[in-house]
Design a protein around this motif. Structure first.
Motif, PDB file in Angstrom:
ATOM      1  N   MET A   1       5.457   1.172   8.580  1.00 35.99           N
ATOM      2  CA  MET A   1       7.084   0.736   8.874  1.00 35.99           C
ATOM      3  C   MET A   1       6.986   1.848  10.080  1.00 35.99           C
ATOM      4  SD  MET A   1       7.144   3.358   5.626  1.00 35.99           S
ATOM      5  CE  MET A   1       8.195   2.902   3.817  1.00 35.99           C
ATOM      6  N   ASN A   2       8.432   1.721  10.674  1.00 41.90           N
ATOM      7  CA  ASN A   2       8.402   2.549  11.899  1.00 41.90           C
ATOM      8  C   ASN A   2       9.776   2.821  11.968  1.00 41.90           C
ATOM      9  OD1 ASN A   2       8.873   3.541  14.157  1.00 41.90           O
ATOM     10  ND2 ASN A   2       8.566   1.629  15.718  1.00 41.90           N
ATOM     11  N   ASN A   3      10.060   4.027  11.181  1.00 41.47           N
ATOM     12  CA  ASN A   3      11.459   4.341  11.431  1.00 41.47           C
ATOM     13  C   ASN A   3      11.764   5.877  12.962  1.00 41.47           C
ATOM     14  OD1 ASN A   3      10.910   4.065   8.290  1.00 41.47           O
ATOM     15  ND2 ASN A   3      12.617   3.679   8.574  1.00 41.47           N
ATOM     16  N   GLY A   4      10.647   5.116  13.200  1.00 41.68           N
ATOM     17  CA  GLY A   4      10.823   6.392  14.231  1.00 41.68           C
ATOM     18  C   GLY A   4      10.006   7.470  14.391  1.00 41.68           C
ATOM     19  N   VAL A   5       9.293   7.766  13.360  1.00 44.82           N
ATOM     20  CA  VAL A   5       8.433   9.107  12.717  1.00 44.82           C
ATOM     21  C   VAL A   5       7.267   9.224  13.804  1.00 44.82           C
ATOM     22  CG1 VAL A   5       8.469  10.704  11.253  1.00 44.82           C
ATOM     23  CG2 VAL A   5      10.315   9.121  10.974  1.00 44.82           C
ATOM     24  N   GLU A   6       6.893   9.830  13.990  1.00 42.19           N
ATOM     25  CA  GLU A   6       5.660  10.134  14.076  1.00 42.19           C
ATOM     26  C   GLU A   6       4.419   9.747  13.585  1.00 42.19           C
ATOM     27  OE1 GLU A   6       1.907  10.959  17.426  1.00 42.19           O
ATOM     28  OE2 GLU A   6       4.629   9.880  17.245  1.00 42.19           O
ATOM     29  N   ILE A   7       4.669  10.426  11.967  1.00 43.23           N
ATOM     30  CA  ILE A   7       2.874  10.311  11.059  1.00 43.23           C
ATOM     31  C   ILE A   7       3.395   8.622  10.903  1.00 43.23           C
ATOM     32  CG2 ILE A   7       4.854  10.998   9.265  1.00 43.23           C
ATOM     33  CD1 ILE A   7       2.565  12.139   8.104  1.00 43.23           C
ATOM     34  N   GLN A   8       4.559   8.469  11.270  1.00 42.33           N
ATOM     35  CA  GLN A   8       4.042   7.026  10.087  1.00 42.33           C
ATOM     36  C   GLN A   8       4.182   6.004  11.768  1.00 42.33           C
ATOM     37  OE1 GLN A   8       8.898   5.899  10.057  1.00 42.33           O
ATOM     38  NE2 GLN A   8       8.459   5.283   7.896  1.00 42.33           N
ATOM     39  N   ARG A   9       3.423   6.116  13.141  1.00 49.11           N
ATOM     40  CA  ARG A   9       2.883   5.755  14.214  1.00 49.11           C
ATOM     41  C   ARG A   9       1.602   5.674  13.907  1.00 49.11           C
ATOM     42  NH1 ARG A   9       0.842   6.662  18.129  1.00 49.11           N
ATOM     43  NH2 ARG A   9       0.279   8.840  18.488  1.00 49.11           N
ATOM     44  N   ILE A  10       1.188   7.231  13.246  1.00 48.46           N
ATOM     45  CA  ILE A  10      -0.306   7.654  13.123  1.00 48.46           C
ATOM     46  C   ILE A  10      -0.576   6.258  11.945  1.00 48.46           C
ATOM     47  CG2 ILE A  10      -2.121   9.244  13.031  1.00 48.46           C
ATOM     48  CD1 ILE A  10      -0.049  11.034  14.006  1.00 48.46           C
ATOM     49  N   ALA A  11       0.364   6.392  10.750  1.00 49.68           N
ATOM     50  CA  ALA A  11      -0.498   5.597   9.735  1.00 49.68           C
ATOM     51  C   ALA A  11      -0.192   4.003  10.369  1.00 49.68           C
ATOM     52  CB  ALA A  11       0.317   5.900   8.881  1.00 49.68           C
ATOM     53  N   LEU A  12       0.308   3.598  10.813  1.00 53.11           N
ATOM     54  CA  LEU A  12       0.584   2.069  11.549  1.00 53.11           C
ATOM     55  C   LEU A  12      -0.605   1.851  12.167  1.00 53.11           C
ATOM     56  CD1 LEU A  12       3.789   0.308  12.995  1.00 53.11           C
ATOM     57  CD2 LEU A  12       1.747   0.616  14.042  1.00 53.11           C
ATOM     58  N   GLU A  13      -0.956   2.660  13.057  1.00 56.46           N
ATOM     59  CA  GLU A  13      -2.298   2.569  13.886  1.00 56.46           C
ATOM     60  C   GLU A  13      -3.512   1.944  12.918  1.00 56.46           C
ATOM     61  OE1 GLU A  13      -2.067   5.730  16.711  1.00 56.46           O
ATOM     62  OE2 GLU A  13      -0.320   4.497  18.248  1.00 56.46           O
ATOM     63  N   GLY A  14      -3.453   3.006  12.027  1.00 62.33           N
ATOM     64  CA  GLY A  14      -4.919   3.080  11.228  1.00 62.33           C
ATOM     65  C   GLY A  14      -4.664   1.604  10.646  1.00 62.33           C
ATOM     66  N   CYS A  15      -3.948   0.982  10.361  1.00 61.07           N
ATOM     67  CA  CYS A  15      -3.867  -0.115   9.170  1.00 61.07           C
ATOM     68  C   CYS A  15      -3.648  -1.387   9.889  1.00 61.07           C
ATOM     69  CB  CYS A  15      -2.196   0.004   8.567  1.00 61.07           C
ATOM     70  SG  CYS A  15      -2.209   1.280   7.146  1.00 61.07           S
ATOM     71  N   VAL A  16      -3.213  -1.602  10.946  1.00 60.58           N
ATOM     72  CA  VAL A  16      -3.653  -2.356  12.094  1.00 60.58           C
ATOM     73  C   VAL A  16      -5.568  -2.036  12.018  1.00 60.58           C
ATOM     74  CG1 VAL A  16      -3.416  -3.064  14.051  1.00 60.58           C
ATOM     75  CG2 VAL A  16      -1.763  -2.126  13.538  1.00 60.58           C
TER      76      VAL A  16
ATOM     77  N   SER B   1       0.875  -1.158  -0.226  1.00 58.08           N
ATOM     78  CA  SER B   1       0.169   0.058   0.119  1.00 58.08           C
ATOM     79  C   SER B   1       1.193   1.554   0.199  1.00 58.08           C
ATOM     80  CB  SER B   1      -0.883   0.026   0.990  1.00 58.08           C
ATOM     81  OG  SER B   1      -0.028  -0.833   2.615  1.00 58.08           O
ATOM     82  N   GLY B   2       1.738   1.578   0.091  1.00 61.27           N
ATOM     83  CA  GLY B   2       2.463   2.379   0.404  1.00 61.27           C
ATOM     84  C   GLY B   2       3.241   3.352   1.882  1.00 61.27           C
ATOM     85  N   CYS B   3       3.924   3.867   1.561  1.00 59.60           N
ATOM     86  CA  CYS B   3       4.314   4.728   2.810  1.00 59.60           C
ATOM     87  C   CYS B   3       3.313   6.192   3.086  1.00 59.60           C
ATOM     88  CB  CYS B   3       5.749   5.525   2.035  1.00 59.60           C
ATOM     89  SG  CYS B   3       5.678   6.654   1.909  1.00 59.60           S
ATOM     90  N   VAL B   4       3.764   6.397   4.223  1.00 64.03           N
ATOM     91  CA  VAL B   4       2.933   8.403   4.681  1.00 64.03           C
ATOM     92  C   VAL B   4       2.604   9.115   3.513  1.00 64.03           C
ATOM     93  CG1 VAL B   4       3.281   7.205   7.105  1.00 64.03           C
ATOM     94  CG2 VAL B   4       4.519   9.664   5.102  1.00 64.03           C
ATOM     95  N   SER B   5       3.097   8.522   2.298  1.00 62.88           N
ATOM     96  CA  SER B   5       2.779   9.546   1.117  1.00 62.88           C
ATOM     97  C   SER B   5       1.675   8.716   0.275  1.00 62.88           C
ATOM     98  CB  SER B   5       3.203  10.267   0.785  1.00 62.88           C
ATOM     99  OG  SER B   5       4.809  10.604   1.234  1.00 62.88           O
TER     100      SER B   5
END
Length: 626
Positions: free
Chosen positions: A185-200, A139-143
């Protein structure tokens, strides 16, 4: 393999131009050291490194997963609105699963550049659906479109965003089926954390499996600073500029499996799924299989017969009136023996068609009055002399055919043809008309950060005074292809500045870190590729920014490795000047032909003996003068 299975499925090399700082051999080497049995390459919007990566990984015993991070237009790829760059495309991770997927990825990457380019090379959902077979889609990165749907708005409207994201995910699942995964993804960036939780949450709702990736842009943690400088070079900004584009954090390196599992506690299945996906990938590109165009032989003859006929006819013309080579208008035995020996090798290796193709466009150049001549080892072939590719008799001057071609050679011969610089384009145009515009392109090449260029670019990014950077650059020895490590060792002044001045030390260390990496894409000065079918069946295509010429996304070596016919159409100013001189001579001496002039002019020989060869092509360098 590592005890805990994981494979990097989202990885950028330096071919993500000035956005990645990882050389392909180093990426593959590190993946192997981490105990991985596979690795993916997903550069931004291109397949520049695909074949180099494929060969390097195979050689290291790593299963190569060829992919790319695509840019997806919000609507049609043909629609270019007057909007902003960030609104013009979404990101999407695409991976080849097999040879069919590779062919489809080549078509997608080509269409992105040739049809959809708008700030970035873009595809759209229409063409993605048409070429989805054999491709795995993450599905891709945060972009990505999916992440953006999850990230819009606030927590109170999360249900609406989840519904929108579900719509996006269902479309991709309808196209890719069980080859579609939600990328976290989890490269230590907040926006990735939010997207990760949404994907879960989305995965639980719609049942699409998760896969963990790491947005890798360099190999080791200590490469983060070099990557940052590359971004400054790319955007033309100083490192001290607070508003410039930069990567968030310093965790975009090639993590080990253990580090990935530590980053995704509670989501171990998503990490392990990367290995499951990698295990479904099997790409065999059959390198070396030829895809040459076929010259249409007249009257239903064979290429072997027609090539011999052209050679005999050409030699009779060449040796007309020469009692040694063609007594009584018949070719001498020494000529026939040489011709049969050369044709025997050419036929055995399967190259008659190759020589007919070269003869055809050189013959067209002669017909149009465009000066042309072969250079290099091809001049040692009597066949080239007979076909008017070269203009020096190899028998008379005892030139070796074997230097040009022998039975142990498997790759196609390399005949470099010089054309009048001002009319070279006319010959390329003829070749496109003859073999089809879609079957012919110029070959791409990469500008790399050589020693001096790396120092200058890094100095500019660091904001150092131009005079100081120029002073440091001038200390690098004037040696072709010299590397900075050797320069520091050989130049006492450079070594002293490096050791004594911390500012110079940082400059050179950063320059060494990015030295040799790709900086930009250009058009090869001479090389043209011709194939039997549209080139997008074999090689990805693109355009150089600001130009209309279609070029390959691969460099010359990769194009040849893919089995395509590479020809060198060199534009030579010397031939233009010579033709101008001949035209002037003919005003006073009608019928003058340069080919009829001898090679034994005493005054010319004495000029060469004195080394007075400034501006004489190929004789003007210091070494030749000496």
């Amino acid at each position: 393999m590592s005890d805990r299975p994981f494979v990097h499925l989202h990885c950028h090399s330096h071919y993500s131009l000035l956005d990645g700082a990882g050389a392909i051999p180093k990426l593959v080497e590190r993946a192997k050291e981490h105990g991985m049995n596979a690795l993916a390459l997903t550069d931004h919007g291109n397949l520049h490194g695909a074949l180099e990566f494929y060969k390097t990984a195979k050689g290291a015993g790593i299963n190569p997963i060829i992919g790319y991070e695509a840019y997806i237009a919000p609507g049609s790829r043909f629609y270019k609105s007057a909007g902003r760059m960030k609104d013009s495309s979404y990101h999407l991770t695409l991976l080849c699963q097999n040879k069919t997927g590779f062919r489809n990825l080549v078509k997608l990457a080509s269409a992105a550049s040739l049809e959809g380019f708008y700030f970035k090379p873009r595809i759209d959902k229409e063409i993605l659906e048409a070429h989805s077979e054999g491709i795995i889609c993450l599905s891709g990165c945060v972009s990505s479109e999916l992440s953006q749907a999850l990230l819009r708005g606030d927590a109170s409207s999360m249900d609406d965003h989840l519904a929108k994201a579900a719509e996006v995910a269902e479309w991709f699942r309808s196209v890719f089926g069980d080859r579609y995964f939600l990328e976290i993804m989890n490269n230590g960036v907040e926006i990735q954390r939010i997207a990760l939780e949404g994907c879960v949450d989305l995965s639980r709702k719609v049942g699409i499996p998760l896969v963990a990736t790491s947005d890798c842009h360099y190999v080791d943690p200590q490469d983060a600073e070099a990557q940052d400088v590359m971004l400054c070079i790319n955007t033309g900004k100083f490192r001290t500029d607070p508003s410039r584009m930069r990567m968030d954090g310093r965790e975009y390196y090639l993590r080990s499996p253990e580090q990935m599992y530590a980053k995704f506690e509670g989501l171990e299945d998503a990490v392990a799924r990367s290995q499951q996906i990698a295990d479904t990938v099997d790409i065999d590109l059959e390198l070396g299989k030829r895809h040459f165009p076929v010259y249409a032989v007249p009257d239903g003859g064979t290429p072997e017969q027609y090539l011999r006929e052209l050679c005999v006819r050409g030699l009779l013309e060449r040796y007309e009136g020469n009692d040694e080579m063609a007594p009584g208008g018949q070719l001498a035995q020494v000529v026939l023996d040489r011709l049969e020996r050369e044709l025997g090798v050419i036929n055995k290796l399967g190259f008659p068609n190759y020589f007919l193709i070269v003869w055809d466009f050189v013959n067209e150049a002669r017909r149009q009055g465009i000066p042309a001549t072969a250079r290099g080892s091809g001049v040692g072939a009597l066949v080239c002399y007979a076909l008017y590719l070269s203009h020096v008799c190899p028998i008379r001057y005892d030139l070796l055919f074997e230097r040009f071609l022998d039975e142990n050679r498997i790759e196609a011969p390399d005949i470099d043809i010089d054309f009048c610089k001002e009319r070279r384009g006319d010959v390329i145009r003829y070749v496109k008309e003859k073999y089809g515009d879609e079957n012919v392109a110029q070959i791409g090449t990469f500008g790399t950060l050589a020693a001096r260029a790396a120092v200058k670019d890094v100095g500019r990014a660091l904001g150092l005074p131009l005079a100081r950077v120029a002073e440091i650059t001038s200390m690098i020895p004037e040696e072709l292809g010299i590397e900075l490590d050797d320069a520091i060792e050989k130049s006492a002044d450079l070594r002293k500045a490096y050791e004594a001045d911390p500012e110079v030390g940082e400059l050179l260390d950063l320059a060494r870190a990015i030295e040799g990496l790709a900086r930009n894409v250009g058009t090869h000065a001479a090389a043209v590729v011709i194939s039997d079918r549209p080139l997008t069946e074999y090689v990805p295509l693109t355009r150089v920014s600001g130009k209309d010429d279609v070029i390959t996304q691969w460099s010359m070596g990769d194009v040849e490795a893919a089995g395509l016919l590479k020809m060198d159409f060199l534009g030579l100013k010397t031939l233009t000047v010579m033709q101008d001189a001949i035209d002037l001579i003919r005003r006073h001496t009608p019928g003058f032909e340069l080919d009829n002039e001898g090679f034994d002019d005493r005054a010319t020989f004495e000029l060469l003996n004195r080394g007075e060869t400034t501006a004489v092509f190929q004789l003007e360098s210091g070494g030749m003068m000496s």
